[in-house]
Write a protein that holds these residues in place. Structure first.
Motif, PDB file in Angstrom:
ATOM      1  N   SER A  36       7.865   3.269   0.243  1.00  0.00           N
ATOM      2  CA  SER A  36       7.406   4.098  -0.869  1.00  0.00           C
ATOM      3  C   SER A  36       6.414   5.134  -0.375  1.00  0.00           C
ATOM      4  O   SER A  36       5.594   4.857   0.509  1.00  0.00           O
ATOM      5  N   ASP A  37       6.501   6.337  -0.942  1.00  0.00           N
ATOM      6  CA  ASP A  37       5.513   7.376  -0.672  1.00  0.00           C
ATOM      7  C   ASP A  37       5.344   8.226  -1.926  1.00  0.00           C
ATOM      8  O   ASP A  37       6.094   8.095  -2.881  1.00  0.00           O
ATOM      9  N   GLN A  38       4.314   9.079  -1.918  1.00  0.00           N
ATOM     10  CA  GLN A  38       4.072   9.954  -3.056  1.00  0.00           C
ATOM     11  C   GLN A  38       4.777  11.277  -2.821  1.00  0.00           C
ATOM     12  O   GLN A  38       4.654  11.873  -1.756  1.00  0.00           O
ATOM     13  N   ARG A  39       5.536  11.739  -3.817  1.00  0.00           N
ATOM     14  CA  ARG A  39       6.322  12.966  -3.687  1.00  0.00           C
ATOM     15  C   ARG A  39       5.602  14.186  -4.246  1.00  0.00           C
ATOM     16  O   ARG A  39       5.788  15.281  -3.757  1.00  0.00           O
ATOM     17  N   GLN A  45       4.350  11.650  -8.820  1.00  0.00           N
ATOM     18  CA  GLN A  45       5.653  11.013  -8.673  1.00  0.00           C
ATOM     19  C   GLN A  45       5.758  10.372  -7.303  1.00  0.00           C
ATOM     20  O   GLN A  45       5.237  10.898  -6.327  1.00  0.00           O
ATOM     21  N   HIS A  46       6.432   9.240  -7.273  1.00  0.00           N
ATOM     22  CA  HIS A  46       6.615   8.475  -6.050  1.00  0.00           C
ATOM     23  C   HIS A  46       8.101   8.334  -5.756  1.00  0.00           C
ATOM     24  O   HIS A  46       8.935   8.373  -6.667  1.00  0.00           O
ATOM     25  N   GLN A  55      23.940  -0.493  -0.197  1.00  0.00           N
ATOM     26  CA  GLN A  55      23.769   0.930   0.101  1.00  0.00           C
ATOM     27  C   GLN A  55      22.287   1.281  -0.045  1.00  0.00           C
ATOM     28  O   GLN A  55      21.614   0.788  -0.950  1.00  0.00           O
ATOM     29  N   LEU A  56      21.777   2.132   0.838  1.00  0.00           N
ATOM     30  CA  LEU A  56      20.389   2.572   0.768  1.00  0.00           C
ATOM     31  C   LEU A  56      20.274   3.720  -0.232  1.00  0.00           C
ATOM     32  O   LEU A  56      21.010   4.709  -0.136  1.00  0.00           O
ATOM     33  N   TYR A  57      19.371   3.579  -1.203  1.00  0.00           N
ATOM     34  CA  TYR A  57      19.151   4.581  -2.242  1.00  0.00           C
ATOM     35  C   TYR A  57      17.689   5.007  -2.271  1.00  0.00           C
ATOM     36  O   TYR A  57      16.806   4.262  -1.840  1.00  0.00           O
ATOM     37  N   SER A  58      17.455   6.192  -2.840  1.00  0.00           N
ATOM     38  CA  SER A  58      16.114   6.677  -3.128  1.00  0.00           C
ATOM     39  C   SER A  58      15.998   6.849  -4.635  1.00  0.00           C
ATOM     40  O   SER A  58      16.935   7.300  -5.293  1.00  0.00           O
ATOM     41  N   VAL A  59      14.848   6.494  -5.169  1.00  0.00           N
ATOM     42  CA  VAL A  59      14.589   6.675  -6.592  1.00  0.00           C
ATOM     43  C   VAL A  59      13.218   7.332  -6.742  1.00  0.00           C
ATOM     44  O   VAL A  59      12.280   6.999  -6.019  1.00  0.00           O
ATOM     45  N   ILE A  60      13.138   8.303  -7.647  1.00  0.00           N
ATOM     46  CA  ILE A  60      11.869   8.954  -7.967  1.00  0.00           C
ATOM     47  C   ILE A  60      11.345   8.311  -9.241  1.00  0.00           C
ATOM     48  O   ILE A  60      12.087   8.116 -10.208  1.00  0.00           O
TER      49      ILE A  60
END
Length: 93
Positions: A36-39, A45-46, A55-60
């Motif tokens: 996790s990081d800050q966007r 938003q993180h 499957q590898l996913y990204s979520v905001i």
């Protein structure tokens, strides 16, 4: 851990072949090791990167609060990019 999201957007993401899942499924990320990081700062938003259905996913997401306490408001998601896969591997494995 509580989650909120727009149900119409979730259905739209699930129908999108580039996404293939909705917010209901992507919650799985938070029950396994994830990066996790800050966007952004405003709104804060993180990004969380983790595994869903193999499957590898990204979520905001945004961390919000109501009378019951903190919850995650899920904003959008996508299959992790090559750069995001490397971030995950560097920090989690």
């Amino acid at each position: 851990m509580r989650f909120h999201f727009d149900e119409r957007k979730s259905k739209s993401l699930r129908r999108n072949p580039k996404r293939g899942i909705g917010f209901e499924e992507v919650q799985e990320i938070f029950f396994h090791p994830y990066y996790s990081d800050q966007r952004s700062d405003f709104p804060a938003q993180h990004r969380a990167i983790g595994w869903v259905r193999g499957q590898l996913y990204s979520v905001i997401l945004e961390v919000r609060e109501d009378a019951e306490g903190e919850f995650y408001h899920l904003v959008t998601l996508w299959k992790a990019t090559t750069a995001e896969q490397k971030l995950y591997e560097e920090h989690i494995t």
